[in-house]
Scaffold this motif. Sequence first.
Motif, short mmCIF file in Angstrom:
data_model
loop_
_atom_site.label_atom_id
_atom_site.label_comp_id
_atom_site.label_asym_id
_atom_site.label_seq_id
_atom_site.Cartn_x
_atom_site.Cartn_y
_atom_site.Cartn_z
N ALA A 61 0.83 -1.20 0.00
CA ALA A 61 0.00 0.00 0.00
C ALA A 61 0.87 1.25 0.00
O ALA A 61 1.81 1.35 0.78
CB ALA A 61 -0.90 0.00 1.23
N GLY A 62 0.57 2.19 -0.88
CA GLY A 62 1.20 3.52 -0.83
C GLY A 62 2.57 3.60 -1.44
O GLY A 62 2.80 4.34 -2.39
N VAL A 63 3.53 2.88 -0.88
CA VAL A 63 4.91 2.92 -1.37
C VAL A 63 5.42 1.49 -1.57
O VAL A 63 4.95 0.57 -0.91
CB VAL A 63 5.84 3.66 -0.37
N PRO A 64 6.38 1.34 -2.50
CA PRO A 64 6.96 0.00 -2.66
C PRO A 64 7.89 -0.33 -1.50
O PRO A 64 8.40 0.57 -0.84
CB PRO A 64 7.76 0.12 -3.96
N ASP A 115 18.44 12.07 -13.71
CA ASP A 115 17.41 11.28 -14.38
C ASP A 115 16.68 10.37 -13.40
O ASP A 115 17.23 9.99 -12.36
CB ASP A 115 17.96 10.49 -15.57
N CYS A 116 15.45 10.10 -13.74
CA CYS A 116 14.58 9.38 -12.81
C CYS A 116 13.60 8.55 -13.62
O CYS A 116 12.41 8.85 -13.69
CB CYS A 116 13.87 10.38 -11.90
N GLY A 117 14.13 7.50 -14.26
CA GLY A 117 13.26 6.59 -15.01
C GLY A 117 12.32 5.85 -14.06
O GLY A 117 12.54 5.82 -12.84
N GLU A 118 11.27 5.26 -14.62
CA GLU A 118 10.32 4.51 -13.79
C GLU A 118 11.06 3.45 -12.98
O GLU A 118 11.90 2.72 -13.51
CB GLU A 118 9.28 3.83 -14.70
N GLY A 119 10.75 3.36 -11.71
CA GLY A 119 11.37 2.34 -10.85
C GLY A 119 12.63 2.83 -10.15
O GLY A 119 13.25 2.05 -9.42
N THR A 120 12.99 4.11 -10.34
CA THR A 120 14.17 4.63 -9.66
C THR A 120 13.99 4.56 -8.14
O THR A 120 14.91 4.17 -7.42
CB THR A 120 14.44 6.08 -10.11
N GLN A 121 12.80 4.88 -7.64
CA GLN A 121 12.59 4.81 -6.19
C GLN A 121 12.72 3.37 -5.68
O GLN A 121 13.14 3.13 -4.54
CB GLN A 121 11.25 5.42 -5.78
N HIS A 122 12.36 2.40 -6.53
CA HIS A 122 12.51 1.00 -6.13
C HIS A 122 13.98 0.64 -6.00
O HIS A 122 14.38 -0.07 -5.08
CB HIS A 122 11.86 0.09 -7.17
#
Lengths: 318, 318
Positions: free
Chosen positions: A10-13, B36-43
């Motif tokens: 939920a919310g964040v990975p 740069d901040c492609g999709e999934g960078t936070q992961h």
Amino acid sequence: MNIVFLGTSAGVPTKTRNVTGIAVREERGSGWYLVDCGEGTQHQILHTNLSINALQAIFITHIHGDHCYGLPGILASAAMNGRKAPLKIMAPSGVKEWVEATQQHTQLYLPYDIEFVCTDDLPSVEFRKVRVETVALSHRVPSYAYRFTEKDINPRLDVEKLEQHNIPRGPHWGQLQKRQDVELNGKLIHCEDYLLYDQNPQKIIVAGDNDQPELLAQISHGASVLIHEATYTKDLVEKSGNNYGHSYAELVATFAEQANIPNLVLTHFSPRYQANPNLSPSIADIYQEAKAHYSGNLFLANDLDEYQLNKSNVLKKL
Amino acid sequence: MNIVFLGTSAGVPTKTRNVTGIAVREERGSGWYLVDCGEGTQHQILHTNLSINALQAIFITHIHGDHCYGLPGILASAAMNGRKAPLKIMAPSGVKEWVEATQQHTQLYLPYDIEFVCTDDLPSVEFRKVRVETVALSHRVPSYAYRFTEKDINPRLDVEKLEQHNIPRGPHWGQLQKRQDVELNGKLIHCEDYLLYDQNPQKIIVAGDNDQPELLAQISHGASVLIHEATYTKDLVEKSGNNYGHSYAELVATFAEQANIPNLVLTHFSPRYQANPNLSPSIADIYQEAKAHYSGNLFLANDLDEYQLNKSNVLKKL
């Protein structure tokens, strides 16, 4: 039908759970439907045997980012993958506008058409192998559940009736079974008069964020599976005095028990619930709370779990 | 400074390489900058010891989705993480508009301010520990490189000069070193007159997509590290007759050799280049092509690789 969980947080990975994405697969062939598309959903798909080109439609339950921020990426990757087939997106108001703004501002060119269907109108949409109905839920923003009903695309011939009506065996029986009308001795015979459809088609409900499971009562008649968020346990909601528009395990379990739904899969767990059952709070707490109020077949989803619903309506983890 | 590669694939993610994201870390403390901040960078960040709350600024090289579709998610997660500090985003035209459209259409509320700086104006931006300059590149859309120059925040005292000027030892020497002016015997002494700064600050260039590395010639003077895409090998570009605005290995290597840049890290590899060197084409082909034209310290980045630039300007993989 089969179900693959692409994200269960939920919310964040977290390190082990992505944000929401759920694949509903047709029983035969490679066709599938995606419910919600949190950031990183396309990454999760790479670890399954789902093909982006075989994706029939995307359903978004509500506008919150953890349920839709993977859309631009999956649409772009489908384009780079050579997709030409149109793609239907059923979503509440805001999603269409956001995808169009994304195309405009980030120079995203898609070589296939997107057909948006606004979920706020509670549409029922027909695909070749499934029919999908919509029901409104209760959350901080408009949120919806989608019910997938399998269509019987291989009905049986009503042999008894054919014989009663003196329609002799022959190649035309095969045509009738393929849902073609035939002419015999100058008389038109309608296939639909001699076909027997499955009276208990499989029905799977995939619900968005929701703090009132009872809103699903009507659509749950005859449903085999309910997939519903259980973001919290009851104690945590009572302690904080706020459910943030979410359900806790007991609430969903009690509803599923009363509605006689034989299979319940809980998902969308707050990241504070830990995998280790010796730590507190843990995912095991959610399971135990639900189990105490539900006598059916209960599962807590993990990322990349795949479930199969068999002909006896028993859901099994593969 | 340190560098952490969060994604090294071009266009689409693969099972082992995410789309582009590069962290530049300050030498001491937890501060860092995201290019740069492609999709999934936070992961990917979840698998490092980088903290979203210690993120000083985000730099976007160009508007293509594989370089910016992770922005909404990282901004939302920073909010859920309790970030209150303003965040600077340097990006070409389109990014600001897209982020604002995302906030509007997906009800994304951020409890911190975003300060956008338009890269199209080739700004130079000062942070506490680094200065960042911008240079224009050549791609299908406006694309930019960012040069990070470390600021010497701990200058040495010029003891010789202090003694020449008969400024005796005492607590005021400590104040001067802390960059405070002091008054001594009724006379104001300016700290900057007695501080010695590092004459060779570390400079790291992180370039966006670009098919003309020579555009970096001027900004490369004194640079220790060049991080540049090498999407293809030369044969593949010649065969297809189209570079799609990208560089091949030889092109970048030849430039880095001529510019005397001691460390070169290649990244942003087309997914067709396979990890297994026995398959063709493979990532090893890119390495060999670059190696043949560059005598410095050459690396091909992998996801989650961390590199440290030491005081002798030697880049080492940790």
